[in-house]
Design a protein around this motif. Structure first.
Motif, mmCIF file in Angstrom:
data_model
loop_
_atom_site.group_PDB
_atom_site.id
_atom_site.type_symbol
_atom_site.label_atom_id
_atom_site.label_comp_id
_atom_site.label_asym_id
_atom_site.label_seq_id
_atom_site.Cartn_x
_atom_site.Cartn_y
_atom_site.Cartn_z
ATOM 1 N N THR A 197 0.827 -1.199 0.000
ATOM 2 C CA THR A 197 0.000 0.000 0.000
ATOM 3 C C THR A 197 0.864 1.253 0.000
ATOM 4 O OG1 THR A 197 -1.790 -1.129 1.178
ATOM 5 C CG2 THR A 197 -1.768 1.276 1.266
ATOM 6 N N PRO A 217 -3.691 0.470 -8.886
ATOM 7 C CA PRO A 217 -5.045 1.037 -8.993
ATOM 8 C C PRO A 217 -5.045 2.483 -8.478
ATOM 9 C CG PRO A 217 -4.924 -0.462 -7.127
ATOM 10 C CD PRO A 217 -3.600 -0.548 -7.816
ATOM 11 N N ARG A 220 -8.290 4.005 -6.598
ATOM 12 C CA ARG A 220 -8.481 3.390 -5.283
ATOM 13 C C ARG A 220 -7.363 3.777 -4.326
ATOM 14 N NH1 ARG A 220 -8.847 -2.975 -5.312
ATOM 15 N NH2 ARG A 220 -6.576 -2.756 -5.487
ATOM 16 N N THR A 221 -6.148 3.902 -4.828
ATOM 17 C CA THR A 221 -5.018 4.280 -3.983
ATOM 18 C C THR A 221 -5.194 5.694 -3.438
ATOM 19 O OG1 THR A 221 -3.509 2.813 -5.190
ATOM 20 C CG2 THR A 221 -2.528 4.615 -3.930
ATOM 21 N N LEU A 223 -8.056 7.361 -2.944
ATOM 22 C CA LEU A 223 -9.130 7.392 -1.947
ATOM 23 C C LEU A 223 -8.694 6.696 -0.660
ATOM 24 C CD1 LEU A 223 -12.308 6.728 -4.126
ATOM 25 C CD2 LEU A 223 -11.400 8.900 -3.291
ATOM 26 N N LEU A 224 -7.904 5.640 -0.789
ATOM 27 C CA LEU A 224 -7.389 4.968 0.406
ATOM 28 C C LEU A 224 -6.470 5.896 1.183
ATOM 29 C CD1 LEU A 224 -7.161 2.400 2.097
ATOM 30 C CD2 LEU A 224 -5.285 1.660 0.610
#
Length: 345
Positions: A197, A217, A220-221, A223-224
Motif C-alpha cells: 500500500t 489502482p 483506489r489508492t 481514496l485509500l
C-alpha cells in the motif's frame, strides 16, 4: 584483500539498529518524564506536541507519501473530536476507545468524500477543493447545535479519559493516554508505508501514468490515502480536544490549525515519519522560546498581540528558509549533521 573488506565489516558492526533510538525514547517518555516533568511541561508542551505530531503524521501520509495536497486537516480533526464526543454522549456504555475508533471512521468517510475531487484534480486545484472541507465543517458545527448538545456557547467539556476502569486524569495521565495512542498509530503508519500500500502511494505521487502502467489502482489508492490520513487526523482531533484543550469547540479547529499542520510536515520533512515529530517539536517549542526571549529582551515594551505577530513573522521566515536551504526538512538536516560528525573509519 582482507584489509579492503575490513572497514565495511566494522561499519556494519558499528551501525546502530533502527529500532534502538525509538525504543530509548519510549522508555524515557513512559518511565522517566512522568516522574521528572512538571505540570507545565505536560500541559503546555508534551500533550499538544503529541496531538499535533499525530495530525502531521496523517497529513504526511496523504501529502508526503501519496502526493495529494490537502488544506483541510483541521476540519477532519474537528470531525473526529465532535464525533467522539457524540458517540460517548449518546450511546450508553460506549467505551472511550470505541468512540475514538468510530470517530476515526467517520473522519475517514468525510475525508474520502472530499477526496473524490482528487480523481480529477491535482495540485493547487485539489488544495482548493480540500479547503472547502474546512469551511463546510466549520459552518456545519456552528449552524447545527445538535453536534454540541444544544449548548448555547458551542463550547462543551470533554468527557473523562477512562479505559477499562482506569482513569487518565491530571496532566500526567492525559499525557500518558496521548502517548499511548500516538505510539500505536505511529507503529500502524510505519507498517502501512512499508507494505505494498505504501509503495502504491509513492508510485502515484511520483508518476500517475507510470503507476497505471505497472498495474497500480490509482483511483483506489488515492481514496485509500484520503481515508487512512483522515482516520489518523480524526483521532488526533480527539486527543487535541479531550487530552489537551479539555473542551470541544469549533474554534479549536480553525483554518490556522490546518496551515500549522501543513507547516509541520514542510519543516519536518515530507514522506518521513520522523519529520512529523521533528516539525511538531519545532512548532510547539519555538513560539515558547520566542515569547521568553521577547520578555527578557523587551520586558513589557510590547503587548501580547505584538509578540504573537512577531512569532508568526519569524516562523514564516523560518519556513521560507527551510524551503530554500533544506527542502527535505529537519530530518534531512539532522541526517546530514550525523553523517558529518559521525566517526569515519
Amino acid at each position: 584483500m582482507s584489509s579492503l573488506t575490513m572497514p565495511s565489516s566494522l561499519d556494519k558492526a558499528r551501525r546502530v539498529p533502527s529500532w534502538l533510538a525509538p525504543s530509548l525514547l519510549l522508555v524515557i517518555a513512559y518511565f522517566v518524564l512522568p516522574f521528572l516533568g512538571t505540570d507545565y511541561l505536560f500541559e503546555a508542551i508534551l500533550t499538544p506536541f503529541l496531538a499535533l505530531s499525530l495530525a502531521a503524521l496523517g497529513l504526511n501520509l496523504l501529502t508526503g507519501y501519496a502526493g495529494q495536497l490537502s488544506l483541510g486537516s483541521a476540519a477532519f480533526m474537528a470531525v473526529g473530536a465532535f464525533a467522539a464526543y457524540n458517540f460517548n454522549l449518546r450511546i450508553p456504555g460506549m467505551p472511550l476507545l470505541g468512540s475514538m475508533g468510530l470517530a476515526g471512521v467517520i473522519a475517514a468517510a468525510i475525508g474520502i468524500v472530499f477526496g473524490l475531487p482528487s480523481l480529477r484534480l491535482r495540485g493547487f486545484y485539489l488544495a482548493v477543493a480540500t479547503l472547502a472541507a474546512q469551511f463546510f465543517v466549520e459552518w456545519a458545527l456552528t449552524k447545527f447545535s445538535w453536534f454540541s448538545n444544544d449548548n448555547p456557547s458551542g463550547v462543551i467539556d470533554a468527557p473523562q479519559l477512562t479505559i477499562a476502569g482506569l482513569t487518565f486524569d491530571g496532566p500526567v495521565g492525559r499525557y500518558l493516554f496521548a502517548l499511548t495512542v500516538v505510539t500505536g498509530l505511529t507503529a500502524l503508519t510505519y507498517r502501512i508505508v512499508n507494505t505494498q500500500t505504501g509503495h502504491n502511494f509513492i508510485a502515484v505521487r511520483d508518476n500517475e501514468m507510470a503507476a497505471r502502467v505497472i498495474g497500480v489502482p490509482v483511483l483506489r489508492t488515492k481514496l485509500l490515502a484520503f481515508g487512512l490520513s483522515s482516520f489518523i487526523v480524526g483521532v488526533a482531533g480527539v486527543l487535541w480536544a479531550f487530552a489537551y484543550l479539555r473542551t470541544v469547540e469549533p474554534a479549536g479547529f480553525n483554518l490556522d490549525r490546518s496551515f500549522q499542520i501543513l507547516f509541520i510536515i514542510i519543516i519536518g520533512g515530507l514522506a518521513t515519519i520522523r519529520g512529523a515529530f521533528f516539525g511538531a517539536a519545532l512548532i510547539v517549542v519555538f513560539p515558547l522560546i520566542l515569547s521568553r526571549l521577547g520578555s527578557l529582551l523587551f520586558g513589557g515594551a510590547f503587548d501580547s498581540g505584538v509578540l504573537d505577530m512577531s512569532q508568526h513573522i519569524v516562523l514564516g521566515a523560518l519556513i521560507i528558509l527551510f524551503l530554500i536551504a533544506e527542502p527535505d526538512g529537519l530530518v534531512a538536516l539532522c541526517r546530514r549533521l550525523v553523517n558529518r560528525f559521525s566517526p569515519q573509519i
